[in-house]
Design a protein around this motif. Structure first.
Motif, PDB file in Angstrom:
ATOM      1  N   ASP A 115       0.824  -1.212   0.000  1.00 52.62           N
ATOM      2  CA  ASP A 115       0.000   0.000   0.000  1.00 52.62           C
ATOM      3  C   ASP A 115       0.857   1.262   0.000  1.00 52.62           C
ATOM      4  O   ASP A 115       0.531   2.249  -0.676  1.00 52.62           O
ATOM      5  CB  ASP A 115      -0.945   0.001   1.206  1.00 52.62           C
ATOM      6  CG  ASP A 115      -2.091  -0.986   1.045  1.00 52.62           C
ATOM      7  OD1 ASP A 115      -2.250  -1.578  -0.047  1.00 52.62           O
ATOM      8  OD2 ASP A 115      -2.835  -1.169   2.034  1.00 52.62           O
ATOM      9  N   ASP A 158       0.854   4.286  -2.713  1.00 51.47           N
ATOM     10  CA  ASP A 158       0.095   5.285  -1.965  1.00 51.47           C
ATOM     11  C   ASP A 158      -0.367   6.434  -2.868  1.00 51.47           C
ATOM     12  O   ASP A 158      -1.483   6.930  -2.750  1.00 51.47           O
ATOM     13  CB  ASP A 158       0.976   5.819  -0.833  1.00 51.47           C
ATOM     14  CG  ASP A 158       0.244   6.753   0.117  1.00 51.47           C
ATOM     15  OD1 ASP A 158      -0.716   6.304   0.764  1.00 51.47           O
ATOM     16  OD2 ASP A 158       0.651   7.926   0.219  1.00 51.47           O
ATOM     17  N   TYR A 188      -6.251  -1.532  -2.564  1.00 54.44           N
ATOM     18  CA  TYR A 188      -5.426  -1.418  -1.361  1.00 54.44           C
ATOM     19  C   TYR A 188      -5.741  -2.587  -0.443  1.00 54.44           C
ATOM     20  O   TYR A 188      -6.857  -3.120  -0.443  1.00 54.44           O
ATOM     21  CB  TYR A 188      -5.696  -0.086  -0.654  1.00 54.44           C
ATOM     22  CG  TYR A 188      -5.094   1.105  -1.370  1.00 54.44           C
ATOM     23  CD1 TYR A 188      -3.709   1.245  -1.488  1.00 54.44           C
ATOM     24  CD2 TYR A 188      -5.904   2.098  -1.929  1.00 54.44           C
ATOM     25  CE1 TYR A 188      -3.153   2.331  -2.137  1.00 54.44           C
ATOM     26  CE2 TYR A 188      -5.346   3.197  -2.584  1.00 54.44           C
ATOM     27  CZ  TYR A 188      -3.975   3.298  -2.688  1.00 54.44           C
ATOM     28  OH  TYR A 188      -3.409   4.372  -3.334  1.00 54.44           O
ATOM     29  N   ALA A 218      -5.244   2.231   4.404  1.00 57.75           N
ATOM     30  CA  ALA A 218      -5.029   2.767   3.049  1.00 57.75           C
ATOM     31  C   ALA A 218      -6.362   2.926   2.320  1.00 57.75           C
ATOM     32  O   ALA A 218      -6.569   3.908   1.597  1.00 57.75           O
ATOM     33  CB  ALA A 218      -4.089   1.874   2.261  1.00 57.75           C
TER      34      ALA A 218
END
Length: 194
Positions: A120, A124, A168, A173
């Protein structure tokens, strides 16, 4: 385990040895993943030694780019395996770090909380306001290093497919990034349909 020493070592090498035409896989990307891993680890209640191992993997995860573009995760893991004993990482700690590095390979397949966090953290940006900047840095890098010349339309299609297939792993996340990621996907689809 001397995490600070390992961090200083790899950041110094990345600053010196990364090709400046790695527009996406730059030292800034490494620090971005490191910082995202800290944020997600905090939200997922990861601390202490586990956090140090996660952050070590984040710092080394694209170090293989100093050597070459293809299979860089494998090279990154091998480099970590060579270097980390000199920073007092034991065999078990090194196995954890190299495993975390290898799991960042696409398509990502995470099976532990640390693996979920590093995956994740690595992606991001998909759900952040700087998504389009990183997307076009990657397009330029592909053209420069992978010989993949893509038209703008083709690139948008690649991004639509990638975002459509990406999920994710961690609740954190998903809560932080998924809504904006879905907005980016809709924006890209709208561009194709014009």
């Amino acid at each position: 385990m001397d995490f600070e020493g390992a961090k200083e070592y790899i950041l110094s090498r990345l600053a010196r040895e990364l090709d400046p035409t790695l527009f996406y896989h730059s030292i800034e990307h490494t620090m971005d993943v490191h910082d995202a891993a800290i944020q997600l680890a905090h939200l997922e209640n990861i601390a202490g030694k586990e956090l140090d191992l996660l952050l070590t993997a984040a710092l080394f995860h694209d170090a293989g780019m100093m050597v070459g573009y293809d299979n860089h995760e494998e090279v990154s893991a091998a480099l970590a395996g060579e270097v980390l004993p000199s920073f007092r990482y034991n065999e078990e700690e090194i196995l954890t770090v190299t495993g975390l590095i290898n799991v960042t390979r696409l398509p990502q397949k995470a099976s532990s909380s640390l693996e979920e966090i590093i995956c994740d953290a690595d992606l991001d940006y998909l759900g952040r306001n700087d998504f389009y900047i990183h997307s076009f840095q990657l397009r330029l890098e592909w053209e420069t290093h992978a010989g993949k010349k893509t038209s703008l339309t083709d690139w948008i299609n690649v991004q639509v497919q990638f975002l459509s297939n990406h999920s994710y792993f961690t609740k954190s996340a998903i809560a932080l990034r998924d809504e904006l990621k879905q907005k980016h996907l809709l924006e890209l689809k709208a561009l194709i349909n014009h």
